[in-house]
Enzyme design. Structure first.
Site, PDB file in Angstrom:
ATOM      1  N   HIS A  58       0.838  -1.203   0.000  1.00 35.18           N
ATOM      2  CA  HIS A  58       0.000   0.000   0.000  1.00 35.18           C
ATOM      3  C   HIS A  58       0.872   1.251   0.000  1.00 35.18           C
ATOM      4  O   HIS A  58       1.501   1.584   1.004  1.00 35.18           O
ATOM      5  CB  HIS A  58      -0.906   0.001   1.224  1.00 35.18           C
ATOM      6  CG  HIS A  58      -1.886   1.131   1.251  1.00 35.18           C
ATOM      7  ND1 HIS A  58      -3.039   1.137   0.495  1.00 35.18           N
ATOM      8  CD2 HIS A  58      -1.894   2.305   1.944  1.00 35.18           C
ATOM      9  CE1 HIS A  58      -3.714   2.252   0.727  1.00 35.18           C
ATOM     10  NE2 HIS A  58      -3.033   2.987   1.594  1.00 35.18           N
ATOM     11  N   HIS A  60       1.094   5.514  -1.553  1.00 34.97           N
ATOM     12  CA  HIS A  60       0.642   6.688  -2.302  1.00 34.97           C
ATOM     13  C   HIS A  60       1.922   7.428  -2.694  1.00 34.97           C
ATOM     14  O   HIS A  60       2.469   8.219  -1.917  1.00 34.97           O
ATOM     15  CB  HIS A  60      -0.241   7.600  -1.448  1.00 34.97           C
ATOM     16  CG  HIS A  60      -1.424   6.903  -0.828  1.00 34.97           C
ATOM     17  ND1 HIS A  60      -2.387   6.274  -1.581  1.00 34.97           N
ATOM     18  CD2 HIS A  60      -1.798   6.751   0.469  1.00 34.97           C
ATOM     19  CE1 HIS A  60      -3.303   5.760  -0.774  1.00 34.97           C
ATOM     20  NE2 HIS A  60      -2.971   6.033   0.473  1.00 34.97           N
ATOM     21  N   GLN A  63       2.735  11.199  -2.178  1.00 37.02           N
ATOM     22  CA  GLN A  63       2.901  11.719  -0.827  1.00 37.02           C
ATOM     23  C   GLN A  63       4.368  11.739  -0.378  1.00 37.02           C
ATOM     24  O   GLN A  63       4.674  12.300   0.682  1.00 37.02           O
ATOM     25  CB  GLN A  63       2.033  10.926   0.145  1.00 37.02           C
ATOM     26  CG  GLN A  63       0.551  11.179  -0.072  1.00 37.02           C
ATOM     27  CD  GLN A  63      -0.353  10.489   0.927  1.00 37.02           C
ATOM     28  OE1 GLN A  63       0.092  10.056   1.988  1.00 37.02           O
ATOM     29  NE2 GLN A  63      -1.631  10.386   0.608  1.00 37.02           N
ATOM     30  N   TYR A 123      -5.007   7.607  -6.628  1.00 36.87           N
ATOM     31  CA  TYR A 123      -6.286   8.308  -6.761  1.00 36.87           C
ATOM     32  C   TYR A 123      -6.158   9.740  -7.269  1.00 36.87           C
ATOM     33  O   TYR A 123      -7.179  10.408  -7.470  1.00 36.87           O
ATOM     34  CB  TYR A 123      -7.054   8.292  -5.442  1.00 36.87           C
ATOM     35  CG  TYR A 123      -6.336   8.851  -4.231  1.00 36.87           C
ATOM     36  CD1 TYR A 123      -6.363  10.208  -3.938  1.00 36.87           C
ATOM     37  CD2 TYR A 123      -5.646   8.017  -3.357  1.00 36.87           C
ATOM     38  CE1 TYR A 123      -5.724  10.724  -2.827  1.00 36.87           C
ATOM     39  CE2 TYR A 123      -5.001   8.512  -2.242  1.00 36.87           C
ATOM     40  CZ  TYR A 123      -5.041   9.864  -1.973  1.00 36.87           C
ATOM     41  OH  TYR A 123      -4.401  10.369  -0.866  1.00 36.87           O
ATOM     42  N   HIS A 203     -11.985   3.909  -2.688  1.00 35.77           N
ATOM     43  CA  HIS A 203     -11.080   4.580  -1.763  1.00 35.77           C
ATOM     44  C   HIS A 203     -11.444   4.328  -0.307  1.00 35.77           C
ATOM     45  O   HIS A 203     -10.597   3.935   0.503  1.00 35.77           O
ATOM     46  CB  HIS A 203     -11.057   6.081  -2.039  1.00 35.77           C
ATOM     47  CG  HIS A 203     -10.156   6.856  -1.111  1.00 35.77           C
ATOM     48  ND1 HIS A 203     -10.585   7.329   0.120  1.00 35.77           N
ATOM     49  CD2 HIS A 203      -8.857   7.228  -1.230  1.00 35.77           C
ATOM     50  CE1 HIS A 203      -9.587   7.958   0.721  1.00 35.77           C
ATOM     51  NE2 HIS A 203      -8.536   7.920  -0.078  1.00 35.77           N
ATOM     52  N   ARG A 206     -15.977   6.981   2.886  1.00 40.64           N
ATOM     53  CA  ARG A 206     -16.171   8.426   2.756  1.00 40.64           C
ATOM     54  C   ARG A 206     -16.244   8.822   1.283  1.00 40.64           C
ATOM     55  O   ARG A 206     -16.835   9.853   0.950  1.00 40.64           O
ATOM     56  CB  ARG A 206     -15.016   9.185   3.433  1.00 40.64           C
ATOM     57  CG  ARG A 206     -14.852   8.879   4.914  1.00 40.64           C
ATOM     58  CD  ARG A 206     -13.744   9.710   5.547  1.00 40.64           C
ATOM     59  NE  ARG A 206     -14.153  11.101   5.651  1.00 40.64           N
ATOM     60  CZ  ARG A 206     -13.576  12.102   5.013  1.00 40.64           C
ATOM     61  NH1 ARG A 206     -12.556  11.878   4.217  1.00 40.64           N
ATOM     62  NH2 ARG A 206     -14.007  13.345   5.157  1.00 40.64           N
ATOM     63  N   HIS A 230      -9.493   1.479   1.890  1.00 38.63           N
ATOM     64  CA  HIS A 230      -9.210   1.985   3.229  1.00 38.63           C
ATOM     65  C   HIS A 230     -10.397   1.671   4.136  1.00 38.63           C
ATOM     66  O   HIS A 230     -11.538   1.986   3.773  1.00 38.63           O
ATOM     67  CB  HIS A 230      -9.032   3.512   3.222  1.00 38.63           C
ATOM     68  CG  HIS A 230      -7.819   4.004   2.497  1.00 38.63           C
ATOM     69  ND1 HIS A 230      -7.869   4.989   1.544  1.00 38.63           N
ATOM     70  CD2 HIS A 230      -6.513   3.663   2.607  1.00 38.63           C
ATOM     71  CE1 HIS A 230      -6.655   5.246   1.103  1.00 38.63           C
ATOM     72  NE2 HIS A 230      -5.813   4.447   1.714  1.00 38.63           N
ATOM     73  N   GLU A 233      -9.598   3.752   9.261  1.00 36.79           N
ATOM     74  CA  GLU A 233      -8.282   4.323   9.557  1.00 36.79           C
ATOM     75  C   GLU A 233      -8.375   5.363  10.666  1.00 36.79           C
ATOM     76  O   GLU A 233      -7.534   5.391  11.565  1.00 36.79           O
ATOM     77  CB  GLU A 233      -7.695   4.954   8.293  1.00 36.79           C
ATOM     78  CG  GLU A 233      -6.321   5.565   8.496  1.00 36.79           C
ATOM     79  CD  GLU A 233      -5.759   6.170   7.225  1.00 36.79           C
ATOM     80  OE1 GLU A 233      -4.602   6.620   7.252  1.00 36.79           O
ATOM     81  OE2 GLU A 233      -6.487   6.210   6.196  1.00 36.79           O
ATOM     82  N   HIS A 267      -5.505  -0.762   6.828  1.00 43.07           N
ATOM     83  CA  HIS A 267      -5.450  -0.130   8.152  1.00 43.07           C
ATOM     84  C   HIS A 267      -6.244  -0.897   9.217  1.00 43.07           C
ATOM     85  O   HIS A 267      -5.656  -1.463  10.123  1.00 43.07           O
ATOM     86  CB  HIS A 267      -5.874   1.344   8.118  1.00 43.07           C
ATOM     87  CG  HIS A 267      -5.048   2.206   7.235  1.00 43.07           C
ATOM     88  ND1 HIS A 267      -3.680   2.335   7.397  1.00 43.07           N
ATOM     89  CD2 HIS A 267      -5.386   2.971   6.165  1.00 43.07           C
ATOM     90  CE1 HIS A 267      -3.212   3.147   6.459  1.00 43.07           C
ATOM     91  NE2 HIS A 267      -4.218   3.534   5.696  1.00 43.07           N
ATOM     92  N   ASP A 318       2.303   3.415   2.748  1.00 44.38           N
ATOM     93  CA  ASP A 318       1.287   4.465   2.748  1.00 44.38           C
ATOM     94  C   ASP A 318       1.846   5.828   2.353  1.00 44.38           C
ATOM     95  O   ASP A 318       2.072   6.099   1.188  1.00 44.38           O
ATOM     96  CB  ASP A 318       0.594   4.511   4.111  1.00 44.38           C
ATOM     97  CG  ASP A 318      -0.746   5.242   4.079  1.00 44.38           C
ATOM     98  OD1 ASP A 318      -1.028   5.924   3.075  1.00 44.38           O
ATOM     99  OD2 ASP A 318      -1.507   5.141   5.044  1.00 44.38           O
TER     100      ASP A 318
END
Length: 431
Positions: A58, A60, A63, A123, A203, A206, A230, A233, A267, A318
């Site tokens: 996992h 991203h 980031q 994403y 995702h 949410r 996810h 988390e 998570h 992450d």
């Protein structure tokens, strides 16, 4: 027909580290044979130990541009929310060039950390409204670095349950489930099947309704693709789910769809024992990211041996604030000691902690991504990590203590290099 025969001083097999093991690699980049083959070695790795390449389940990649952000925050302010503001600022600034730069940087660091496969939970789709131009940039960056990538393409429709995307979130937008799968068909025509594959993602609760999650998941099952999401988390996510759907995210998911072994929940920091038992019984898998979860103050999940049984547990990096699978392994186990929920460890059937922890970063991740790697065996991809046995952290460590010394006493400085599809790259080499 093999095109290369590797022989290291030590090679990790089912029974531990052994001498005299050769790995024959075919021209297709897969392991053709392994064992005491008695063949002339085309590459001898003196003072080196070979293990299966690490799998970062996992990530991203973008980031990586946030490293150091959110570490300073005003008194009384939560570090997560300061970090989130920094994240949206970065998202708003990304273009093809900057995303490629950050992705290449992250993937280079991963290889230096022994990672040969990354599950890129992607994403940030759009450079301009609706263009999906940033998807191919990540695939190009992975190809440039030579890392295997499972491109986990993300469906993202809402900013919170029932609320529209706003501001930088609009760069994540997927107009509909049908459009999402049309985009997946386009991506399927872009990837290199030797080193790249696809997975489906909703995702979070949410960002997608239970109906949308079910639609994406069910089509992933039909196509034989892994599905990631996810789950639980942060506490705010749970509060929003309860308000919108009358239950915690995991409970809502379990009620909404038929969970199978292709489902990896990322998570599960706040997942209850009852929901976790139900999820595992259905065949689900769990991916933890201990360094990010600690950095953001999310918490430590409750684990049991059932998580690790059958390689049901995987590890990811992450936010990529620190890229070290050895540290992720270590803090996975340390977190459980601190939690005092498991009397201190995640042992395997023989009572060995390190073998269970290694599995989370190899076979567990490979199964979560549906990639034939994470093991040194005939037919698997020749993805390997080379350990420098002359590194000070491993001084006077024999084969019988090598794995424990790696997991609990070493860092990236012991990584000599990696093989992906049998192709060698020394640590410190840059794409």
């Amino acid at each position: 027909m093999s095109s290369a025969v590797l022989e290291a001083e030590l090679t990790y097999t089912v029974g531990g580290f052994a001498r005299g093991v050769q790995i024959a690699i075919g021209s297709d980049g897969r392991i053709a044979d392994v064992g005491a083959l008695g063949r002339p070695a085309t590459q001898r790795l003196s003072r080196v130990a070979l293990l299966p390449g690490f799998v970062d389940t996992h990530s991203h990649a973008f980031q990586r541009g946030l490293r150091g952000s959110g570490e300073r925050f005003p008194a009384g302010a939560g570090s997560f929310w300061t970090w989130r503001e920094a994240m949206y600022a970065l998202v708003g600034s990304l273009d093809r060039r900057s995303l490629r730069r950050w992705s290449v940087q992250a993937f280079n660091e991963m290889r230096d950390a022994g990672v040969t496969t990354v599950g890129e939970f992607h994403y940030v789709h759009h450079e301009r409204d609706g263009d999906f131009a940033l998807d191919e940039v990540v695939l190009e960056a992975a190809a440039e670095v030579g890392i295997r990538i499972a491109f986990l393409n993300t469906f993202y429709a809402t900013g919170a349950p029932g609320k529209p995307l706003q501001g930088a979130q609009c760069r994540f937008a997927t107009p509909s489930v049908d459009e999402y799968w049309r985009r997946m068909d386009v991506l399927a025509g872009m990837i290199d099947p030797a080193t790249q594959s696809l997975g489906a993602v909703a995702h979070s609760i949410r960002a997608a309704s239970p109906e949308q999650i079910r639609a994406v998941h069910d089509e992933a099952v039909r196509r034989g693709l892994p599905f990631h999401m996810h789950v639980e988390e942060q506490r705010r996510e749970i509060e929003e789910s309860v308000a919108a759907y009358g239950g915690n995210p995991m409970a809502v998911i379990l009620d909404a769809l038929d969970v199978r072994a292709n489902f990896t929940a990322v998570h599960c920091t706040h997942t209850s024992d009852a929901d976790m038992t139900r999820f595992l019984a259905a065949g689900g898998r769990v991916c933890l990211c201990p360094l990010t979860e600690a950095n953001l103050g999310d918490g430590i999940p409750r684990l049991s041996l059932a998580h690790a049984a059958g390689d049901r547990l995987a590890l990811g990096t992450d936010s990529n604030n620190r890229l070290s699978l050895l540290e992720e392994m270590r803090w996975l186990e340390y977190g459980q000691r601190l939690k005092r929920e498991m009397r201190g460890a995640l042992p395997d059937e023989a009572g060995n902690v390190a073998t269970t922890v290694l599995a989370t970063a190899t076979t567990g991740g490979a199964r979560a991504l549906a990639v034939d790697t994470g093991r040194i065996a005939s037919g698997a991809w020749a993805d390997l990590v080379a350990i420098d046995l002359t590194a000070p952290a491993l001084a006077e460590v024999g084969p019988e203590r090598l794995l424990e010394s790696l997991v609990f006493g070493a860092g990236n400085e012991v990584i000599a290099g990696t093989f992906v599809c049998g192709r060698w790259r020394a640590t410190g080499t840059r794409a």
